[in-house]
Design a protein around this motif. Structure first.
Motif, short mmCIF file in Angstrom:
data_model
loop_
_atom_site.label_atom_id
_atom_site.label_comp_id
_atom_site.label_asym_id
_atom_site.label_seq_id
_atom_site.Cartn_x
_atom_site.Cartn_y
_atom_site.Cartn_z
N VAL A 192 0.85 -1.20 0.00
CA VAL A 192 0.00 0.00 0.00
C VAL A 192 0.88 1.25 0.00
CG1 VAL A 192 -1.65 1.33 1.39
CG2 VAL A 192 -1.98 -1.13 1.07
N GLU A 193 1.96 1.21 0.78
CA GLU A 193 2.87 2.36 0.85
C GLU A 193 3.60 2.58 -0.48
OE1 GLU A 193 5.08 5.62 2.44
OE2 GLU A 193 3.10 4.76 2.78
N VAL A 194 4.04 1.50 -1.12
CA VAL A 194 4.68 1.62 -2.44
C VAL A 194 3.71 2.23 -3.43
CG1 VAL A 194 5.55 0.30 -4.42
CG2 VAL A 194 6.36 -0.25 -2.11
N HIS A 195 2.47 1.76 -3.41
CA HIS A 195 1.46 2.27 -4.34
C HIS A 195 1.19 3.74 -4.08
CE1 HIS A 195 -1.75 1.84 -7.26
NE2 HIS A 195 -2.59 2.42 -6.42
N ARG A 196 1.23 4.13 -2.83
CA ARG A 196 1.03 5.55 -2.49
C ARG A 196 2.19 6.40 -3.01
NH1 ARG A 196 2.52 9.41 0.79
NH2 ARG A 196 4.15 8.20 1.82
N LEU A 197 3.40 5.88 -2.88
CA LEU A 197 4.59 6.61 -3.31
C LEU A 197 4.66 6.72 -4.83
CD1 LEU A 197 7.14 4.99 -0.86
CD2 LEU A 197 6.53 7.41 -0.88
N ASN A 198 4.30 5.63 -5.52
CA ASN A 198 4.34 5.65 -6.99
C ASN A 198 3.37 4.61 -7.54
OD1 ASN A 198 4.82 5.48 -9.73
ND2 ASN A 198 7.01 5.77 -9.55
N PRO A 199 2.15 5.04 -7.92
CA PRO A 199 1.13 4.11 -8.41
C PRO A 199 1.51 3.43 -9.73
CG PRO A 199 0.18 6.27 -7.88
CD PRO A 199 1.67 6.43 -7.86
N SER A 200 2.55 3.94 -10.42
CA SER A 200 2.90 3.34 -11.71
C SER A 200 3.78 2.09 -11.55
CB SER A 200 3.62 4.37 -12.60
OG SER A 200 4.92 4.62 -12.11
N ILE A 201 4.30 1.85 -10.34
CA ILE A 201 5.09 0.63 -10.11
C ILE A 201 4.14 -0.51 -9.79
CG2 ILE A 201 6.80 -0.47 -8.61
CD1 ILE A 201 8.08 2.28 -8.20
N GLU A 202 4.29 -1.60 -10.51
CA GLU A 202 3.42 -2.76 -10.29
C GLU A 202 3.70 -3.39 -8.93
OE1 GLU A 202 2.51 -7.22 -12.11
OE2 GLU A 202 3.59 -5.79 -13.36
N THR A 203 2.62 -3.71 -8.20
CA THR A 203 2.77 -4.41 -6.93
C THR A 203 2.02 -5.74 -6.99
OG1 THR A 203 0.92 -3.15 -5.99
CG2 THR A 203 3.16 -2.37 -5.49
N ALA A 204 2.54 -6.72 -6.23
CA ALA A 204 1.97 -8.07 -6.24
C ALA A 204 1.82 -8.57 -4.81
CB ALA A 204 2.88 -9.00 -7.02
N ILE A 205 0.66 -9.11 -4.49
CA ILE A 205 0.48 -9.67 -3.14
C ILE A 205 1.09 -11.07 -3.10
CG2 ILE A 205 -1.58 -8.32 -2.58
CD1 ILE A 205 -3.25 -10.93 -3.07
N LEU A 206 1.90 -11.32 -2.08
CA LEU A 206 2.39 -12.67 -1.79
C LEU A 206 1.46 -13.31 -0.79
CD1 LEU A 206 6.26 -12.12 -1.57
CD2 LEU A 206 5.14 -13.88 -2.95
N PHE A 207 1.08 -14.57 -1.05
CA PHE A 207 0.21 -15.27 -0.09
C PHE A 207 0.38 -16.78 -0.23
CE2 PHE A 207 -2.18 -14.59 -3.97
CZ PHE A 207 -3.01 -15.70 -4.14
N MET A 208 0.06 -17.49 0.86
CA MET A 208 0.26 -18.94 0.90
C MET A 208 -1.03 -19.69 1.22
SD MET A 208 4.01 -19.17 2.72
CE MET A 208 4.28 -20.87 2.24
N GLU A 209 -2.15 -18.99 1.28
CA GLU A 209 -3.42 -19.61 1.65
C GLU A 209 -4.34 -19.71 0.44
OE1 GLU A 209 -2.31 -16.71 3.02
OE2 GLU A 209 -1.24 -17.66 4.68
N GLY A 210 -5.34 -20.56 0.57
CA GLY A 210 -6.33 -20.70 -0.51
C GLY A 210 -7.36 -19.59 -0.44
#
Length: 247
Positions: free
Chosen positions: A151-169
């Motif tokens: 969320v902080e990266v997106h706030r700083l620069n929305p043009s940088i792609e972000t990806a959620i890491l997760f291990m659950e279904g």
């Protein structure tokens, strides 16, 4: 068949070289990988460095927490001999060292912020500023298990792609990802079920499972139109992809 599955080398070519070192990244480039996956933490003096564990104990001849060591101290450590004595020259790279190297090729860069166990103060801005310095906004994907960091990266620069890491279904994780400004899903391989791959594709959300090392899993995901796989064995994955595309 959809656009071919991209291959991200997990911590470089970690199956054949010491993880998260320049020699491992070079091997991934030579193997024909489309991108790198690597981990970033902060030293005591706020230098972003490429290492997976919060301590140096497993992958170097040193002991201690990354956060408690200066960059100069980290640079003296042998980060290759634990894997094989022929790599005794390998060191922990700074993120800047990796970016300098990457400016001479076209690999995609999946940068994982290791801000889950230790909340490195200001790591997001330090990393985003360095991405700007090297004009890599369009080549970097920032992932993290700490979604507050995303969320902080997106706030700083929305043009940088972000990806959620997760291990659950998770159910329909593309909806959650969109809610925090993230545009892709980096999930643990066992939860990359067909419903997730298909649902995410329908929603226009790339899925890049980790860590895909078995040939059968590689083939299945490639045939299923998965956007990318993250693997310790990029050379093997490139060969399997070319065989899969021929059929």
């Amino acid at each position: 068949m959809p656009e071919h599955t991209k291959i991200f080398a997990h911590r470089g070519s970690a199956g054949t070289h010491p993880e998260n070192t320049m020699v491992s990244f070079e091997a991934a480039l030579n193997a024909g990988a489309d991108g790198l996956e690597f981990d970033v933490q902060l030293t005591k003096d706020q230098v972003p460095v490429v290492i997976h564990d919060e301590t140096v104990n497993r992958t170097t001849n040193g002991k201690g927490w990354v956060k408690d060591l200066s960059y100069e101290e980290l640079k003296t450590l042998d980060a290759g001999s634990w894997f094989d004595s022929t790599f005794s020259h390998a060191t922990i790279p700074s993120l800047e060292e990796l970016f300098q190297w990457a400016s001479h090729n076209s690999m995609a860069l999946n940068l994982e912020l290791k801000s889950g166990l230790i909340r490195y103060q200001g790591i997001e801005k330090i990393v985003v500023d360095l991405i700007h310095t090297y004009h890599l906004e369009k080549r970097v994907i920032i992932s993290s298990f700490n979604h507050y960091s995303l969320v902080e990266v997106h706030r700083l620069n929305p043009s940088i792609e972000t990806a959620i890491l997760f291990m659950e279904g998770l159910y329909e994780p593309w909806k959650y990802a969109k809610g925090i400004g993230a545009s892709s899903l980096h999930c643990y391989l066992p939860v990359a079920v067909p419903e997730l791959i298909q649902g995410a594709a329908d929603a226009g959300t790339p899925v890049r499972p980790f860590t895909v090392n078995e040939e059968a899993h590689m083939r299945g995901l490639m045939r299923g139109g998965c956007a990318a796989i993250i693997t310790d064995w990029p050379e093997k994955a490139v060969q399997i992809r070319s065989q899969t595309l021929e059929k």
